[in-house]
Design a protein around this motif. Structure first.
Motif, PDB file in Angstrom:
ATOM      1  N   GLU A   1      33.911  48.800  58.755  1.00 31.83           N
ATOM      2  CA  GLU A   1      33.902  50.225  58.419  1.00 31.83           C
ATOM      3  C   GLU A   1      32.720  50.951  59.068  1.00 31.83           C
ATOM      4  N   MET A   2      32.996  52.158  59.624  1.00 33.70           N
ATOM      5  CA  MET A   2      31.943  52.946  60.267  1.00 33.70           C
ATOM      6  C   MET A   2      31.679  54.271  59.527  1.00 33.70           C
ATOM      7  N   PHE A   3      32.467  54.628  58.534  1.00 31.87           N
ATOM      8  CA  PHE A   3      32.222  55.779  57.648  1.00 31.87           C
ATOM      9  C   PHE A   3      32.057  57.092  58.423  1.00 31.87           C
ATOM     10  N   LEU A   4      32.898  57.337  59.380  1.00 31.29           N
ATOM     11  CA  LEU A   4      32.754  58.529  60.209  1.00 31.29           C
ATOM     12  C   LEU A   4      33.042  59.813  59.438  1.00 31.29           C
ATOM     13  N   ARG A   5      33.740  59.720  58.318  1.00 35.03           N
ATOM     14  CA  ARG A   5      34.025  60.910  57.502  1.00 35.03           C
ATOM     15  C   ARG A   5      33.066  61.040  56.313  1.00 35.03           C
ATOM     16  N   GLY A   6      32.028  60.230  56.337  1.00 36.38           N
ATOM     17  CA  GLY A   6      31.056  60.288  55.257  1.00 36.38           C
ATOM     18  C   GLY A   6      31.211  59.134  54.288  1.00 36.38           C
TER      19      GLY A   6
ATOM     20  N   ASP B   1      27.671  63.427  54.095  1.00 36.18           N
ATOM     21  CA  ASP B   1      28.776  64.388  54.143  1.00 36.18           C
ATOM     22  C   ASP B   1      29.449  64.430  55.505  1.00 36.18           C
ATOM     23  N   GLY B   2      29.219  63.389  56.292  1.00 34.84           N
ATOM     24  CA  GLY B   2      29.757  63.334  57.647  1.00 34.84           C
ATOM     25  C   GLY B   2      28.793  63.874  58.675  1.00 34.84           C
ATOM     26  N   PHE B   3      27.658  64.369  58.164  1.00 36.16           N
ATOM     27  CA  PHE B   3      26.683  64.980  59.073  1.00 36.16           C
ATOM     28  C   PHE B   3      25.252  64.601  58.705  1.00 36.16           C
ATOM     29  N   ARG B   4      24.916  64.667  57.427  1.00 42.68           N
ATOM     30  CA  ARG B   4      23.576  64.305  56.966  1.00 42.68           C
ATOM     31  C   ARG B   4      23.684  63.440  55.719  1.00 42.68           C
ATOM     32  N   THR B   5      22.603  62.701  55.438  1.00 42.72           N
ATOM     33  CA  THR B   5      22.585  61.792  54.291  1.00 42.72           C
ATOM     34  C   THR B   5      21.543  62.252  53.280  1.00 42.72           C
ATOM     35  N   THR B   6      21.927  62.242  52.018  1.00 44.61           N
ATOM     36  CA  THR B   6      21.036  62.613  50.928  1.00 44.61           C
ATOM     37  C   THR B   6      20.940  61.460  49.945  1.00 44.61           C
ATOM     38  N   MET B   7      19.711  61.109  49.575  1.00 42.15           N
ATOM     39  CA  MET B   7      19.492  60.095  48.547  1.00 42.15           C
ATOM     40  C   MET B   7      19.293  60.789  47.210  1.00 42.15           C
ATOM     41  N   PHE B   8      19.942  60.247  46.178  1.00 40.91           N
ATOM     42  CA  PHE B   8      19.787  60.728  44.811  1.00 40.91           C
ATOM     43  C   PHE B   8      19.261  59.593  43.945  1.00 40.91           C
ATOM     44  N   VAL B   9      18.338  59.889  43.051  1.00 42.61           N
ATOM     45  CA  VAL B   9      17.861  58.938  42.057  1.00 42.61           C
ATOM     46  C   VAL B   9      18.169  59.513  40.686  1.00 42.61           C
ATOM     47  N   ASP B  10      18.931  58.788  39.900  1.00 43.47           N
ATOM     48  CA  ASP B  10      19.391  59.272  38.590  1.00 43.47           C
ATOM     49  C   ASP B  10      20.047  60.645  38.711  1.00 43.47           C
ATOM     50  N   GLY B  11      20.809  60.821  39.781  1.00 43.00           N
ATOM     51  CA  GLY B  11      21.542  62.058  39.986  1.00 43.00           C
ATOM     52  C   GLY B  11      20.733  63.199  40.545  1.00 43.00           C
ATOM     53  N   CYS B  12      19.475  62.963  40.908  1.00 39.78           N
ATOM     54  CA  CYS B  12      18.586  64.025  41.387  1.00 39.78           C
ATOM     55  C   CYS B  12      18.229  63.784  42.852  1.00 39.78           C
ATOM     56  N   PRO B  13      18.373  64.779  43.730  1.00 40.77           N
ATOM     57  CA  PRO B  13      18.039  64.575  45.143  1.00 40.77           C
ATOM     58  C   PRO B  13      16.538  64.380  45.326  1.00 40.77           C
ATOM     59  N   VAL B  14      16.160  63.478  46.198  1.00 38.86           N
ATOM     60  CA  VAL B  14      14.751  63.241  46.494  1.00 38.86           C
ATOM     61  C   VAL B  14      14.326  64.169  47.626  1.00 38.86           C
TER      62      VAL B  14
ATOM     63  N   ARG C   1      29.340  50.686  43.753  1.00 45.72           N
ATOM     64  CA  ARG C   1      30.583  51.303  44.232  1.00 45.72           C
ATOM     65  C   ARG C   1      30.362  51.922  45.602  1.00 45.72           C
ATOM     66  N   ILE C   2      31.362  51.792  46.462  1.00 45.47           N
ATOM     67  CA  ILE C   2      31.333  52.407  47.787  1.00 45.47           C
ATOM     68  C   ILE C   2      32.597  53.254  47.929  1.00 45.47           C
ATOM     69  N   VAL C   3      32.396  54.527  48.247  1.00 41.78           N
ATOM     70  CA  VAL C   3      33.512  55.462  48.433  1.00 41.78           C
ATOM     71  C   VAL C   3      33.428  56.009  49.847  1.00 41.78           C
ATOM     72  N   GLY C   4      34.561  56.097  50.506  1.00 40.38           N
ATOM     73  CA  GLY C   4      34.589  56.522  51.907  1.00 40.38           C
ATOM     74  C   GLY C   4      34.590  58.019  52.093  1.00 40.38           C
ATOM     75  N   ARG C   5      33.890  58.735  51.231  1.00 40.06           N
ATOM     76  CA  ARG C   5      33.752  60.188  51.346  1.00 40.06           C
ATOM     77  C   ARG C   5      32.552  60.620  50.515  1.00 40.06           C
ATOM     78  N   PRO C   6      32.036  61.817  50.769  1.00 43.46           N
ATOM     79  CA  PRO C   6      30.915  62.280  49.951  1.00 43.46           C
ATOM     80  C   PRO C   6      31.392  62.685  48.557  1.00 43.46           C
ATOM     81  N   LEU C   7      30.641  62.287  47.535  1.00 38.70           N
ATOM     82  CA  LEU C   7      30.937  62.675  46.160  1.00 38.70           C
ATOM     83  C   LEU C   7      29.936  63.715  45.683  1.00 38.70           C
ATOM     84  N   ARG C   8      30.368  64.555  44.759  1.00 37.75           N
ATOM     85  CA  ARG C   8      29.460  65.465  44.075  1.00 37.75           C
ATOM     86  C   ARG C   8      28.720  64.700  42.980  1.00 37.75           C
TER      87      ARG C   8
END
Length: 597
Positions: free
Chosen positions: A435-440, A528-541, A582-589
């Motif tokens: 898997e290369m996750f091109l869609r996020g 999101d297919g363009f940039r990566t965001t890390m969240f800790v306990d649901g909060c963006p770092v 869990r790994i999902v092949g798309r960005p989640l809210r």
């Protein structure tokens, strides 16, 4: 600091209420306000106001109610204050005229149905008597009849001198015992019965005498020892005691019969200028932070436009006995009588959102060796165990440890380190390997580090990553021997997501802050297919790169759970617990993360 600057500072610090500009005359509009006081009973932050000995403000013909009136207005104006407790010695002599004066001041609370309790101090009644003394001016003014319409009043002893209140704050109910100057054996038995009939409520004991602090740290007084032995020590619900009577102020921590802490505090400022200026102490509960922040100040003085030399010293008390924080794990402290119900596990089907590529939960027998784990998404991304040389099967076991916010009620326990331990890897046929996750993507995991994680032995412990290197994926930038993707922990327990994206020759890195050990965390990596965001306990770092990072370069080899591989060689395995992954092949809210409420 000028008076105007001081007032600006006090306003900013929260020491001036919304009615700071009103007159301190009892008959002012603020004092005459009507309507109910309605703080947010579900808010996780709330305050209890504690008012000690006011006796010198109500002494025969030497009365001045203005400081108390200002304090009561402050309490009424602060929606964060959910309850006020007076600690006794309302007056100096307990005479009818004195009681009438202070009773008139407290009518400001009655008109708004603001919840409060009072109790008799030795100056309010004949000090040589106990709660069987009969009728007194105190009882006429502040007996049970006064509280019949109080939203928190629940009852009194037949003599009328001991009462209890129940208020709601922080999403739960709390009990306040307001005990007489000298509760009799019957009064103490009544208090025990009240606790027995409200077995799940954390309780605060307010009483005029309990501890003194003449020698520094507070100690039980002679009478306090009786109350401790007959009421407090054997009732785990009482976690905080508050008393006046003595000075100077002080505090101590006592250990009850259950081995739990009881915080015992004395607060009294009658010996200070102007009879203590009706100082209050705010106990500011923050249930999320697990603390009670305590501060002591005079709203009457804070409200003045000009202060004399004495008043300038009394606006706020900041000594160690007046201004401090208590760290309390409320759930743990109250677990013996009010355990927090753990929600049941969520079925796997509720976690399998559209686009889920892999979902692993670790529900084996506690302590059993973890040989393999099935991918519950049904896509065949199953995991199999690898034991590192010199280690055994017990380096990786199933565990009953879990966080109540994760879907399952289990985890994996990794006992690894440098060149030792065990880990799991995806089987060779797993579709995830290509898997290369091109869609996020969204990658989530629950993790807990042991208390000794930061001992210098577990730097770059890998949580999840690819076995193959950047070079295997055709990358030449930075250090191509690094993994093509890895979620690792620094020696300070900071999370790092370091990957070779498809569109970059080098590594893209997200960093978290350093995480506390001996507690569970949830981490989510969302691309999101363009940039990566890390969240800790649901909060963006904060340390999320803005440079585009599209997909993940694939070396065509397995993913590993609980290990870090350099140049395809696993040289560090994880130390701690890993919950659901869990790994999902798309960005989640954020609202779709595995985190429960």
């Amino acid at each position: 600091m000028t008076d105007s600057n001081r007032r600006t500072f006090l306003r900013g610090a929260g020491l001036l209420g919304a009615g700071a500009a009103v007159s301190t005359v009892l008959g002012s509009p603020a004092a005459a306000a009507t309507g109910h006081h309605r703080p947010d009973s579900g808010g996780r932050r709330f305050s209890i106001a504690v008012l000690p000995d006011t006796q010198y403000l109500f002494d025969a013909d030497r009365c001045d109610p203005a400081p108390l009136d200002a304090t009561l207005r402050y309490v009424l104006d602060d929606d964060n204050v959910v309850f006020l407790a007076h600690l006794g010695d309302l007056t100096e002599n307990g005479q009818p005229g004195e009681m009438e004066q202070i009773s008139r001041s407290f009518q400001a609370l009655d008109r708004r149905r603001f919840p409060y309790s009072v109790l008799a101090g030795n100056h309010d009644i004949k000090s040589s008597t106990d709660d069987q003394r009969g009728r007194t001016p105190y009882l006429d003014a502040f007996g049970p009849q006064r509280f019949r319409t109080s939203p928190t009043y629940r009852g009194s002893t037949k003599d009328g001198y001991n009462s209890y209140h129940v208020f709601r704050a922080g999403g739960r109910e709390w009990l306040v015992l307001a005990m007489d100057w000298r509760p009799s054996s019957g009064g103490l038995a009544w208090a025990r019965d009240v606790l027995a009939k409200n077995p799940h409520l954390p309780a605060i004991l307010t009483i005029h005498e309990f501890v003194s602090a003449d020698t520094g740290e507070a100690q039980l007084s002679d009478f306090g020892k009786q109350v401790w032995e007959q009421l407090v020590a054997g009732n785990d619900q009482i976690f905080l005691t508050l008393n006046g009577h003595f000075w100077p102020p002080g505090r101590t921590v006592l250990r009850n019969d259950f081995g739990h802490d009881v915080h015992a505090h004395i607060t009294n400022y009658q010996d200070r200028y102007y009879g203590g200026s009706a100082m209050i102490r705010l106990y500011e509960f923050d249930l999320d932070r697990g603390v009670i922040d305590v501060r002591t100040f005079s709203p009457w003085l804070a409200d003045k436009s000009r202060l004399n030399e004495m008043e300038k010293q009394e606006v706020e008390r900041t000594g160690t006995a007046d201004y401090f924080s208590l760290e309390i794990d409320f759930d743990k402290r109250f677990a013996g009588f009010a355990p927090v119900p753990v929600p049941p596990a969520r079925p796997a089907r509720q976690v399998l959102l559209p686009g889920t590529l892999a979902y692993w939960r670790f529900e084996g027998a506690d302590g059993a060796a973890a040989e393999s784990v099935r991918d519950l998404s049904g896509r065949g991304n199953d995991l199999t165990r690898v034991i590192m040389p010199g280690s055994d099967a017990k380096a990786l076991t199933f565990s009953k440890e879990f966080w109540g916010r994760q879907p399952s009620r289990a985890s994996l326990r990794f006992d690894g380190g440098k060149n030792k331990g065990a880990y799991l890897k995806t089987v060779d046929s797993a579709p995830l390997n290509r898997e290369m996750f091109l869609r996020g993507y969204t990658i989530e995991a629950f993790v807990k580090m042991p208390a000794d994680f930061k001992n210098g032995q577990h730097a770059w412990a890998g949580l999840f990553g690819r076995l193959g290197s950047g070079a295997n994926a055709g990358k030449t930038g930075d250090d191509p021997s690094e993994p093509a993707a890895t979620l690792s922990l620094s020696d300070g327990a900071g999370l790092q997501w370091a990957v070779f994206p498809v569109n970059q020759a080098g590594i893209s890195t997200n960093w978290s802050h350093e995480l506390a050990v001996d507690r569970w965390w949830h981490v989510a990596l969302v691309n999101d297919g363009f940039r990566t965001t890390m969240f800790v306990d649901g909060c963006p770092v904060v340390r999320n790169p803005k440079t585009p990072a599209i997909g993940l370069a694939s070396p065509g080899s397995s993913w590993v759970l609980g290990a870090y591989a350099y140049n395809r060689v696993v040289e560090q395995s994880f130390y701690g617990w890993v919950g659901d992954v869990r790994i999902v092949g798309r960005p989640l809210r954020e609202r779709d993360f595995m985190l429960g409420s």
